[in-house]
Design an enzyme around this catalytic site. Structure first.
Site, PDB file in Angstrom:
ATOM      1  CG  ASP A 137      72.174  75.346  36.280  1.00 19.02           C
ATOM      2  OD1 ASP A 137      72.491  75.122  37.471  1.00 19.02           O
ATOM      3  OD2 ASP A 137      72.817  74.884  35.319  1.00 19.02           O
ATOM      4  CB  SER A 138      69.607  74.331  41.513  1.00 21.34           C
ATOM      5  OG  SER A 138      69.563  75.650  42.014  1.00 21.34           O
TER       6      SER A 138
ATOM      7  CG  ASP B  35      74.312  78.540  37.742  1.00 20.22           C
ATOM      8  OD1 ASP B  35      75.519  78.804  37.917  1.00 20.22           O
ATOM      9  OD2 ASP B  35      73.677  77.740  38.456  1.00 20.22           O
TER      10      ASP B  35
ATOM     11  CE  LYS C  52      77.213  78.521  40.342  1.00 16.23           C
ATOM     12  NZ  LYS C  52      76.907  77.244  39.660  1.00 16.23           N
TER      13      LYS C  52
ATOM     14  CD  GLU D 292      77.562  73.058  35.942  1.00  8.15           C
ATOM     15  OE1 GLU D 292      77.750  71.974  35.359  1.00  8.15           O
ATOM     16  OE2 GLU D 292      76.549  73.310  36.611  1.00  8.15           O
TER      17      GLU D 292
ATOM     18  CD  GLU E 244      77.212  70.871  43.307  1.00  7.42           C
ATOM     19  OE1 GLU E 244      77.208  71.881  42.567  1.00  7.42           O
ATOM     20  OE2 GLU E 244      76.230  70.126  43.445  1.00  7.42           O
TER      21      GLU E 244
HETATM   22  O1  KIV Z   1      72.441  75.855  40.578  1.00 10.89           O
HETATM   23  C1  KIV Z   1      72.823  75.866  41.766  1.00 10.89           C
HETATM   24  O2  KIV Z   1      72.043  75.982  42.729  1.00 10.89           O
HETATM   25  C2  KIV Z   1      74.268  75.727  42.023  1.00 10.89           C
HETATM   26  C3  KIV Z   1      74.698  75.539  43.442  1.00 10.89           C
HETATM   27  C4  KIV Z   1      74.356  74.184  43.935  1.00 10.89           C
HETATM   28  C5  KIV Z   1      76.129  75.844  43.635  1.00 10.89           C
HETATM   29  O3  KIV Z   1      75.039  75.760  41.102  1.00 10.89           O
HETATM   30 NA    NA Z   2      74.093  75.557  39.062  1.00  9.74          NA
END
Ligand code: KIV
Ligand code: NA
EC number: 2.1.2.11
Length: 264
Positions: free
Chosen positions: A44-45, A83, A111, A113, A180
Site C-alpha cells: 500500500d506504499s 497489502d 499482509k 498491520e 519494519e
Molecule cells: O507497502 C509497503 O511497501 C510495505 C513495505 C515497506 C514493507 O509494507
Molecule cells: Na504496506
C-alpha cells in the site's frame, strides 16, 4: 519452479536469505521475478509512491486489486503478497471480504498491520485458505497514532511486547512476520523466536528475508532516502543489474550493512 510459502520456510531452515521487493505493475513484476526475487509485495506504499499521497491511508481495496492483477500478469514464479489497506480489515468479516478481493486478483497471500489483537482475524483468514503476513514495528497505517514515522520497539518493554505479539500471531496462523524499523537486536530476537520466516526492512541483517520499496532501491524516490535504503542502480547502471545486485547482496549477507540498520 514457483515460490511458495514452503520455499521460504526451507530458506529459514537452511539459513539461506531470501528477497522481497515491492511491485505495482506488470513490467516491473516481470523484471523483478526474473531477477530471482522470491516475494513481490503489492504494497500500500503505492499510495505514496504511485499516487503521491503523504501516507498510505487513502489507498482502497479496489486500488490494491487493480495493481495486484497487473503484478500477477507480469509475474514469473514469485510469491505475490498484497497489502490489506487501511481500515479494510477492521473486523474479521471485513478482512475476509477484502482478502477475497485481493486473492481473486491474483495474490497468494495478504499482509496486514497490527499486533496480537489481530490474532482472531489472522486465525479466521488462515483457516479459510488465506495465508497471512503480519506486519509489526513501524506500521505506516498507524502514522497518526505514532505521530510520525519512527523506529519502534526501542525500550525493553516495547521489545518484549513485540516478541510476544509475533509469537501469538504465528500461533494464530500467520505464515510470515514482517518487521519494519526496529533495532537490529530486536529483529534478531524475533527471527529466532518464531518458526515462521521473518522479513525485515530497517530491522537489521539477522531476519530471514529483506524487503525494500523498488523505487527506493533504484534511487528514484525524491528527497533524502531513509537510513535502511541502498541505491543499487547507482552502482550497476541498469535496472536489471540493480535487481540482481540486490538479490546477490542479500544472499551474500552484504546488505543490509551496519549503516542501514538501527541500534536500540
Ligand atoms: O507497502 C509497503 O511497501 C510495505 C513495505 C515497506 C514493507 O509494507
Ligand atoms: Na504496506
Amino acid at each position: 519452479m514457483a515460490v511458495t510459502i514452503n520455499t521460504l520456510r526451507d530458506c529459514k531452515t537452511r539459513g539461506e536469505k531470501f528477497t522481497c521487493l515491492t511491485a505495482y505493475d506488470a513490467t516491473f513484476a516481470h523484471l523483478i521475478s526474473q531477477a530471482g526475487v522470491e516475494v513481490m509485495l503489492v504494497g500500500d506504499s503505492l499510495g505514496m509512491v504511485l499516487q503521491g499521497n503523504d501516507s498510505t491511508l487513502p489507498v482502497t481495496v479496489q486500488d490494491m486489486a487493480y495493481h495486484t492483477r497487473a503484478v500477477a500478469r507480469g509475474n514469473r514464479g514469485a510469491l505475490v503478497m498484497a497489502d490489506l489497506p487501511f481500515m479494510s480489515y477492521g473486523t474479521p468479516d471485513a478482512a475476509m471480504d477484502s482478502s477475497a478481493q485481493l486473492m481473486r486478483a491474483g495474490a497468494h497471500m495478504v499482509k496486514l498491520e497490527g499486533s496480537s489483537w489481530m490474532a482472531d482475524t489472522v486465525e479466521m483468514l488462515s483457516t479459510r485458505g488465506v495465508p497471512v503476513c503480519a506486519h509489526l514495528g513501524l506500521t505506516p497505517q498507524f502514522v497518526n497514532k505514532f505521530g510520525g514515522y519512527k523506529v519502534q520497539g526501542k525500550d525493553d518493554s516495547a521489545a518484549d511486547q513485540m516478541v510476544a505479539d509475533a509469537r501469538e500471531l504465528v500461533e494464530a496462523g500467520a505464515d510470515i512476520i514482517l518487521l519494519e524499523c526496529v533495532p537490529s537486536a530486536l529483529g534478531q530476537r524475533i527471527t529466532e523466536s518464531v518458526p515462521a520466516p521473518v522479513i525485515g526492512i530497517g530491522a537489521g541483517a539477522a531476519t530471514d528475508g529483506q524487503v525494500l520499496v523498488m523505487h527506493d532501491m533504484l534511487g528514484a524516490t525524491p528527497g533524502k532516502p531513509p537510513r535502511f535504503v541502498k541505491d543499487f542502480l547507482a552502482e550497476t547502471g541498469t535496472i536489471q543489474g540493480a535487481l540482481e545486485a540486490f538479490v546477490d547482496a542479500v544472499k551474500k549477507g552484504t546488505f543490509p550493512a551496519q549503516e542501514h540498520t538501527f541500534k536500540a
